[in-house]
Enzyme design. Sequence first.
Site, PDB file in Angstrom:
ATOM      1  N   HIS A  96      41.611 -26.629  -3.346  1.00 56.10           N
ATOM      2  CA  HIS A  96      41.835 -27.303  -4.629  1.00 56.10           C
ATOM      3  C   HIS A  96      42.496 -26.336  -5.614  1.00 56.10           C
ATOM      4  O   HIS A  96      43.220 -26.754  -6.515  1.00 56.10           O
ATOM      5  CB  HIS A  96      40.504 -27.809  -5.226  1.00 56.10           C
ATOM      6  CG  HIS A  96      39.936 -28.986  -4.503  1.00 56.10           C
ATOM      7  ND1 HIS A  96      39.108 -28.863  -3.422  1.00 56.10           N
ATOM      8  CD2 HIS A  96      40.109 -30.323  -4.700  1.00 56.10           C
ATOM      9  CE1 HIS A  96      38.783 -30.074  -2.982  1.00 56.10           C
ATOM     10  NE2 HIS A  96      39.378 -30.969  -3.744  1.00 56.10           N
ATOM     11  N   ASP A 124      45.806 -34.510   2.693  1.00 59.97           N
ATOM     12  CA  ASP A 124      44.871 -34.296   1.593  1.00 59.97           C
ATOM     13  C   ASP A 124      45.695 -34.419   0.308  1.00 59.97           C
ATOM     14  O   ASP A 124      46.929 -34.514   0.347  1.00 59.97           O
ATOM     15  CB  ASP A 124      44.195 -32.921   1.728  1.00 59.97           C
ATOM     16  CG  ASP A 124      42.827 -32.876   1.051  1.00 59.97           C
ATOM     17  OD1 ASP A 124      42.535 -33.759   0.215  1.00 59.97           O
ATOM     18  OD2 ASP A 124      42.042 -31.952   1.352  1.00 59.97           O
TER      19      ASP A 124
END
Length: 331
Positions: A186, A258
Amino acid sequence: MSKFAELGQLFMVGIPGAYLDESTLRLIGELGINNFIIFKRNVDNPEQLKDLCAEVKEACQRAGLPQPLIAIDQEGGTVARLPAPFTQFADARQLAGAADPVAALADYAATCARELAQAGINMNLAPVLDVCPAGHGFFMEKRSLGADPQLVGKLGSQVIRSLQAGRVAACGKHFPGLGAAKLDPHLHLPVVARALAEMREIDLVPFQQAIAADVAAIMTSHTIYEHLDATTPATLSRHILTDLLRSELGFDGLVITDDLEMGAIEKERTVAAAGVQAFAAGADMILICHGHEKVRQAYDSLMAAISAGKFTLPRCGKSLARVEAVRRRFA
């Protein structure tokens, strides 16, 4: 209608808030986007969530689009999007450590499938199939089903079968295995230095079992695997998505990236460039969870690449067929 009219069906996008807004309606009407992901920001209570999902489905229908895939990350524990009164689950690691882990995970998956289906959600971006030892500072530790590849594969397959028996598509993640990553993608681009032989013995085992369990989808990892492709994150690597996942492991289901807005990807390149590269690598569905402007840029870039002949119509058709197959089973 242009020959690329279905391009929007290869994207999955976020919705800004708890109600269907103008920007999302424009993505549906103008770009034909009809796959969505639900976050905490979209959920006030069960009734409101059910209404939101119904509104999204109606908007797609009005636009002449097929029924949407509506996905969520409902792993339990650290990564769960639904507040009480939805059932609150422990982390996967804790469930896998129960006295009877098979029963604990079967209960999680069956309950999860029932609650998601009642809300109108037809895809869960779970289970995590990353094999992760405890106590080494690896960031997937709590979300992983454990350190034993055979057990992770067995328990993950149990979750897949239970979710899909409840008419909710499962998505195994994060291929080819994020268990040995210390950095959180992230924020940063992780590098995994595990040798190829070790990856085959450890990381790939649960994915092979998931494929055998007929998992609907597999999500890619924003991580560099030094011994698979030393320069490119898995999400953008043809060697990893096409040569390894498709050709060697024989997976012909839906491959979803993702979120392309994660730091591991966006610090290195634009979301639009990443979308084209991921599609070139072998991904079928481009996941962009937040910025609608970035969705439009990625859509335009992919359309331009197709128009320029970078991708053939049969290649696009194959991805559309994979999306359609999941939709037919679960939407």
